[in-house]
Write a protein that holds these residues in place. Sequence first.
Motif: not given
Length: 233
Positions: A38-65
């Motif tokens: 929960t802590i890591t996801a809320n730090i990562q989420v402020v970073k946006t990246v390109q994934l498979f041609g879309f704009v996405a935030t990081l944190g989706n994986i660790v939060y999804g766990t």
Amino acid sequence: MSNEFLWVVLMVVNFVGILIFYRYAGKTGLYVWTAIATITANIQVVKTVQLFGFVATLGNIVYGTTFLVTDILSENYGKKEARKAVYIGFGSLISMTVIMQIAILFKPDASDFAQPALKTIFSIMPRIAIASLTAYWLSQLHDIWAYHLWKNKFPQTKFLWMRNNFSTMVSQFIDSLVFCFIAFWKVYPQNIFWSIFWTTYIFKWIVAAADTPFLYFAKKLHDSGKINELVVE
């Protein structure tokens, strides 16, 4: 290395990490992972990246766990233990947010180089935290409820994939909807906002589908007595 390759590597690292924590620390390990995630996801989420041609935030994986964690707890220990993980995640995020808001108020020394970076990351944290706490609370409690609903209807182990995915599919939609509107509405242009919303949900759902074999493995470890439960004496 491409973002897509790193995304897959990060997903595997997270899943393996959960199994290691669970194998050697039992329920306690899963509670610890929840706090970390929960802590890591809320730090990562402020970073946006390109994934498979879309704009996405990081944190989706660790939060999804965190959904995998509550599903393991629900499956092997019951609803009460799963809810404990939700409370721990909730408390961890509140604690981190309060502590870091105080930390960035300190006047830095002339030799300091970290203050601008810390301020950039954590100055937005209260809004992120409110969004995350609201979304986390609603989606996780729904996930636990839905998981046991499906488990009561289809208790056989062969239907483990069904209760894992059916409960999480709806829960993560609730999470993505609540989080994105509170955290990012009017922060980004609308086209970016909707891209973040849909990619957030889709990527979280992919994580949920990909974690199914790890849920089966966690159940097998538990049923075969290979979990080292930490005992406080």
